[in-house]
Structure formats: C-alpha cells, structure tokens
Design a protein around this motif. Structure first.
Motif, PDB file in Angstrom:
ATOM      1  N   SER A 215       0.784  -1.156   0.131  1.00  0.00           N
ATOM      2  CA  SER A 215      -0.045  -0.052  -0.161  1.00  0.00           C
ATOM      3  C   SER A 215       0.784   1.181  -0.146  1.00  0.00           C
ATOM      4  N   PRO A 216       0.448   2.400  -0.617  1.00  0.00           N
ATOM      5  CA  PRO A 216       1.341   3.637  -0.450  1.00  0.00           C
ATOM      6  C   PRO A 216       0.867   4.292   0.870  1.00  0.00           C
ATOM      7  N   PRO A 217       1.605   5.313   1.218  1.00  0.00           N
ATOM      8  CA  PRO A 217       1.518   6.088   2.318  1.00  0.00           C
ATOM      9  C   PRO A 217      -0.165   6.672   2.353  1.00  0.00           C
ATOM     10  N   ASP A 218      -0.550   6.756   3.541  1.00  0.00           N
ATOM     11  CA  ASP A 218      -1.764   7.183   3.698  1.00  0.00           C
ATOM     12  C   ASP A 218      -1.935   8.781   2.940  1.00  0.00           C
ATOM     13  N   GLY A 219      -2.857   8.955   2.276  1.00  0.00           N
ATOM     14  CA  GLY A 219      -2.905  10.397   1.784  1.00  0.00           C
ATOM     15  C   GLY A 219      -2.662  10.514   0.021  1.00  0.00           C
ATOM     16  N   LEU A 220      -1.986   9.459  -0.372  1.00  0.00           N
ATOM     17  CA  LEU A 220      -1.672   9.232  -1.828  1.00  0.00           C
ATOM     18  C   LEU A 220      -3.003   9.714  -2.704  1.00  0.00           C
ATOM     19  N   TYR A 221      -4.099   8.742  -2.366  1.00  0.00           N
ATOM     20  CA  TYR A 221      -5.100   8.943  -3.237  1.00  0.00           C
ATOM     21  C   TYR A 221      -5.846  10.163  -3.166  1.00  0.00           C
ATOM     22  N   ALA A 222      -5.743  10.929  -1.894  1.00  0.00           N
ATOM     23  CA  ALA A 222      -6.091  12.212  -1.809  1.00  0.00           C
ATOM     24  C   ALA A 222      -5.504  13.226  -2.614  1.00  0.00           C
ATOM     25  N   ALA A 223      -4.268  13.177  -2.750  1.00  0.00           N
ATOM     26  CA  ALA A 223      -3.552  13.798  -3.686  1.00  0.00           C
ATOM     27  C   ALA A 223      -3.534  13.725  -4.928  1.00  0.00           C
ATOM     28  N   PHE A 224      -3.853  12.269  -5.501  1.00  0.00           N
ATOM     29  CA  PHE A 224      -4.208  12.086  -6.695  1.00  0.00           C
ATOM     30  C   PHE A 224      -5.557  12.586  -7.302  1.00  0.00           C
ATOM     31  N   ARG A 225      -6.410  12.467  -6.187  1.00  0.00           N
ATOM     32  CA  ARG A 225      -7.849  13.045  -6.403  1.00  0.00           C
ATOM     33  C   ARG A 225      -7.781  14.747  -6.982  1.00  0.00           C
ATOM     34  N   GLU A 226      -7.057  15.292  -6.072  1.00  0.00           N
ATOM     35  CA  GLU A 226      -7.052  16.810  -6.625  1.00  0.00           C
ATOM     36  C   GLU A 226      -6.727  16.954  -8.023  1.00  0.00           C
ATOM     37  N   VAL A 227      -5.708  15.922  -8.522  1.00  0.00           N
ATOM     38  CA  VAL A 227      -5.246  16.155  -9.779  1.00  0.00           C
ATOM     39  C   VAL A 227      -6.557  15.546 -10.907  1.00  0.00           C
ATOM     40  N   LEU A 228      -7.138  14.244 -10.424  1.00  0.00           N
ATOM     41  CA  LEU A 228      -8.211  13.679 -11.307  1.00  0.00           C
ATOM     42  C   LEU A 228      -9.345  14.690 -11.370  1.00  0.00           C
ATOM     43  N   ASN A 229      -9.595  15.333 -10.271  1.00  0.00           N
ATOM     44  CA  ASN A 229     -10.925  16.608 -10.228  1.00  0.00           C
ATOM     45  C   ASN A 229     -10.606  17.551 -11.294  1.00  0.00           C
ATOM     46  N   ARG A 230      -9.259  18.132 -11.485  1.00  0.00           N
ATOM     47  CA  ARG A 230      -9.114  19.183 -12.438  1.00  0.00           C
ATOM     48  C   ARG A 230      -9.426  18.617 -13.840  1.00  0.00           C
ATOM     49  N   HIS A 231      -9.122  17.468 -13.939  1.00  0.00           N
ATOM     50  CA  HIS A 231      -9.459  16.611 -15.390  1.00  0.00           C
ATOM     51  C   HIS A 231     -10.678  16.178 -15.637  1.00  0.00           C
ATOM     52  N   GLY A 232     -11.558  16.050 -14.523  1.00  0.00           N
ATOM     53  CA  GLY A 232     -12.833  15.632 -14.690  1.00  0.00           C
ATOM     54  C   GLY A 232     -12.821  13.806 -14.823  1.00  0.00           C
ATOM     55  N   ILE A 233     -11.647  13.381 -14.282  1.00  0.00           N
ATOM     56  CA  ILE A 233     -11.545  11.858 -14.339  1.00  0.00           C
ATOM     57  C   ILE A 233     -12.001  11.365 -13.025  1.00  0.00           C
ATOM     58  N   LEU A 234     -12.819  10.254 -13.343  1.00  0.00           N
ATOM     59  CA  LEU A 234     -13.395   9.493 -12.082  1.00  0.00           C
ATOM     60  C   LEU A 234     -12.320   8.689 -11.227  1.00  0.00           C
ATOM     61  N   TRP A 235     -12.658   8.362  -9.961  1.00  0.00           N
ATOM     62  CA  TRP A 235     -11.788   7.477  -9.227  1.00  0.00           C
ATOM     63  C   TRP A 235     -12.708   6.340  -8.914  1.00  0.00           C
ATOM     64  N   ILE A 236     -12.126   5.056  -9.214  1.00  0.00           N
ATOM     65  CA  ILE A 236     -12.733   3.728  -8.907  1.00  0.00           C
ATOM     66  C   ILE A 236     -11.860   3.110  -7.650  1.00  0.00           C
ATOM     67  N   SER A 237     -12.429   2.838  -6.412  1.00  0.00           N
ATOM     68  CA  SER A 237     -11.588   2.150  -5.501  1.00  0.00           C
ATOM     69  C   SER A 237     -12.126   0.896  -5.453  1.00  0.00           C
ATOM     70  N   ASP A 238     -11.427   0.037  -5.732  1.00  0.00           N
ATOM     71  CA  ASP A 238     -11.633  -1.355  -5.683  1.00  0.00           C
ATOM     72  C   ASP A 238     -11.287  -2.081  -4.368  1.00  0.00           C
ATOM     73  N   GLU A 239     -12.411  -2.221  -3.737  1.00  0.00           N
ATOM     74  CA  GLU A 239     -12.507  -2.489  -2.156  1.00  0.00           C
ATOM     75  C   GLU A 239     -12.898  -4.118  -1.983  1.00  0.00           C
ATOM     76  N   VAL A 240     -12.576  -4.788  -3.066  1.00  0.00           N
ATOM     77  CA  VAL A 240     -12.841  -6.187  -3.186  1.00  0.00           C
ATOM     78  C   VAL A 240     -12.106  -6.991  -1.949  1.00  0.00           C
ATOM     79  N   GLN A 241     -11.077  -6.631  -1.540  1.00  0.00           N
ATOM     80  CA  GLN A 241     -10.271  -7.263  -0.733  1.00  0.00           C
ATOM     81  C   GLN A 241     -10.152  -6.406   0.722  1.00  0.00           C
ATOM     82  N   THR A 242     -10.248  -5.263   0.516  1.00  0.00           N
ATOM     83  CA  THR A 242      -9.965  -4.203   1.394  1.00  0.00           C
ATOM     84  C   THR A 242     -11.208  -3.834   2.290  1.00  0.00           C
TER      85      THR A 242
END
Length: 425
Positions: A215-242
């Motif tokens: 796993s990455p450090p906590d907060g990585l996907y929060a930082a990614f999300r800021e970038v994704l939001n600027r581009h209108g890109i969706l975030w899919i969280s695969d929680e099948v195991q987590t």
C-alpha cells in the motif's frame, strides 16, 4: 483414479492449485477447516479473503436455509426485498452521496461493471491503473491488471496507462520519505496526463491484494484525487479485498485517504457473502444511471445470496469485527515481525488489520524468492496452518488474512505455526 487426476483430466491447466499434494477441504467451523482425511487446519486465508466472519456462521447458514425454503432465484426483472435491503445498507455505509448499488456475482464482474460505467460516462476507453495491481480475470479486467503474472493477454478493449504509487518499498521512489514519495507519484501522474487524451477513470486498490498486500502512504489517493478532479477523471476504489473493516483502522480502504472524500465508484465482493457469490458496484446516481441501454443481472442480487449478505453484514457490524481486526491484527503482525526478525530471508512484514504480507527474498539481497515462499506455504500446511501467496515479484509474498472473528488465542497459535514454517527454510 484420484480426485487430483480427475481434476487434471477435466479442468484447464492454468487453474492453479496450492501444494504438491492439493488439499480437498470438506468442512469448516469458525476459523478452522478439515480436509477429506480428517485433518484440521487453522485457516489464515479464508478462501482468498472470502470467509470474512467465520466458517459455518450460524446466523448466515440460518438465513440461507430460510431463504432457500422460500425461493432461491427470481432475477432482477422482479422486485427483490433482500436485494433492496442490502443495497440500502451498503449505500448508507459507502459514504457516497445519493448512492446507487448494482449487484454482481464476483469482484471481477464488479470491476468490469465499474469500467463499463466509467467509460460510458466519460465517453473514452482510456483508463489509469496502478502498477502491480490486480482487478480480476475477465477480458477487460486483465487488461487493467498491472501484475503480468495475472494478465495472460495483451489484447484489450481498453487503453491502459500505469501509474506509480501502489508499492511503497520497491521501485524508483522507494528511498524517498513518505511526503516526497507522494509528491513524486503525483508528479508522475501529472506528467502522464500531459501526454494523453481524455481519461475515463483511475482504478486502484487501497491495499493491493494479489500484489502482496502492498500500500502507498496514507493520503496518496487524496493527492491523486486533486489532480483527477481538475481533469474530470473518475476514481474507482477497488475494495474487493479491503472492504468491510478488514484493514482495522477503517471500514473501507479509501478512508485511509480521507481528505479525498468518497470515490465516484466503489467495487466490492468476497467477504460480504461469507462464501456466497456476491459482488457489486456502488456509486453516485449521476454515474450509475448513465447507461442508455437496458440491462439486467440473472444471478446478481439473487434472494439467497442477498439473505446471506444481510445476515453476514449485520453480524459484522453488531460484533464490531472491524475493531477486532484492528486489535487482534495488531497483535498478530507484531508476533509475525518478532518471528521474522530471526529469519534472514524475510525482507518485510507489512499490513493493516487482518491483512498481512510477509515478503521473502534471497538473504542479503532484494531478489524475490518464490521458491522460499512455496516452501513456507508447504511447511505451514504441514504444521496445520493455511496461508496464501502473492506478490508482484514472482509470488514471493505470503498472504495472511484470517476471518475477522479471529481470537487472540488463535492469533498466538497461528504465529507459532507460522514461525515454525519460516524456520524450516
């Protein structure tokens, strides 16, 4: 002819079996299973993280039996009370506003559906995925799987681009501090998006499962999300195991990156059915309602699997199994680290809650040692302990993920058995 010979005669060669002498499991109770010869094992893998609460949990078996006595199947063409009730509970737990839920029969199908929704909503077939990831075995999901050992074809209905960040202790950013690691991965994402066309979504496991519980450090996907939001890109969280509290600190893996808020789409499966075939997607109404063609699910959301899911989820919440995963998992990982400290072949013991990986290498190097992992897997079985195996570097990670009702005594017992298996190296 033995059962193994019969298996080989009718099943494809690529369907993997554990152990030199594969085990036929015929019964389970609590955290234990029995093979056809009557030998008992402490189960630290739960049918690949699927027996989430316990084997033969009375609340689940009763619910399944009672529902089977009424009706087993009807399809989504008819109103289905158990399906609606479970959807209501999952929508509320997801944290996604105005959520809608679609049920499938597996995690693979759940991720496949999420990809369909995201690409239809964004009108592009370009997808971002994480290196070392695993998302299923269908034609579309193997094409976004960043672990070549589980991706058998390069043909794909999607154009997939892979991003750094899923593996903390390997790769070009491994030596950086957590903050600088996140900054480097975000810079990699920004650079990637600067060289491509419209992207539908980023799909990511908060903790990579088949990839070896990295796993990455906590907060990585929060930082990614800021970038994704600027581009209108969706975030899919695969929680099948987590999902469902297995990581202990959080109910969903994405919550370790809470500043990001909930994902646009969340996929789930495995543990919710406690062995019954349940998977699904939950997402905002805007995305979930975007398809402009009819669709149904013949087996997704069947009354009998929904009854099992309702009973299982109710038991998990009422007995605070997330808290148990945090407490007992914390104890177990410390015991495993103490045992591993005496074995030069262990590179790292990592994990969250009851989701623990032990990575093996050739002593004195960072070279993955899949033969050592196989040897420990065999030795653990001989000692009466069932564990799993995975990892992006030649399956050199031993995976430990017991049912969430694991007791302190069973954690201690399992740690002793695991240490015995490690010492066999």
């Amino acid at each position: 002819m033995s059962l193994l010979d019969r298996h080989r005669a009718v099943v494809p060669d690529w369907l993997a079996l554990y152990y030199r002498e594969p085990v036929e499991i015929v019964r389970g109770e609590g955290r234990h299973v029995w093979d056809a010869e009557g030998r008992r094992y402490l189960d630290f893998f739960g049918g690949i993280l699927t027996t989430m609460t316990a084997h033969a949990l009375p609340e689940v078996t009763k619910a399944v039996g009672e529902q089977a006595g009424r009706i087993i199947h009807s399809s989504t063409l008819y109103l289905n009370r158990p399906m609606v009730e479970l959807a209501e509970r999952i929508a509320a737990l997801s944290g996604i506003p105005d959520a809608r839920v679609f049920f499938t029969t597996s995690g693979t199908e759940a991720n496949d559906t999420a990809l369909l929704l995201a690409t239809a909503y964004r009108r592009t077939n370009q997808v971002l995925a994480m290196r070392n990831s695993y998302h299923g075995r269908s034609f579309s999901t193997v094409s976004i799987t960043g672990n070549h050992a589980w991706s058998p074809t390069s043909l794909s209905p999607l154009q997939t681009l892979y991003v750094h960040g899923g593996v903390r202790t390997r790769g070009p950013y491994a030596q950086l501090s957590d903050d600088r690691f996140v900054q480097a991965c975000v810079a990699d994402l920004e650079d990637l998006l600067g060289h491509t066309r419209e992207v539908a979504a980023l799909i990511a496991e908060p903790v990579q499962g088949v990839g070896g519980f990295t796993s990455p450090p906590d907060g990585l996907y929060a930082a990614f999300r800021e970038v994704l939001n600027r581009h209108g890109i969706l975030w899919i969280s695969d929680e099948v195991q987590t999902g469902w509290g297995r990581t202990g600190d959080h109910f969903w893996g994405w919550q370790a990156h809470d500043a990001a808020g909930p994902p646009d789409l969340l996929t789930f499966a495995k543990g919710i059915g406690n062995g019954m075939s349940v998977g699904g997607v939950v997402g905002s109404a805007a995305v979930m309602n975007c398809l402009d063609a009819n669709s149904i699910s013949t087996f997704g959301g069947s009354p009998i699997t929904m009854a099992a899911g309702l009973a299982n989820l109710g038991f998990l919440l009422e007995n605070d199994l997330q808290g148990n995963a945090r407490r007992v998992g914390g104890l177990l990982i410390e015991r495993l680290r103490a045992a591993a400290a005496k074995v030069p072949a262990v590179r790292e013991v990592r994990g969250r809650g009851l989701m623990i990986g032990v990575e093996l290498v050739r002593p004195g190097t960072d070279e993955a040692d899949h033969q050592a992992a196989s040897a420990v897997l065999e030795a653990a079985r001989e000692a009466g302990l069932l564990i799993g195996k995975g990892g992006g570097h030649n399956t050199s990670v031993l995976r430990i993920a017991p049912p969430l009702t694991l007791t302190v005594a069973e954690a201690e017992e399992g740690a002793v058995l695991f240490e015995r298996a490690l010492r066999s190296l």
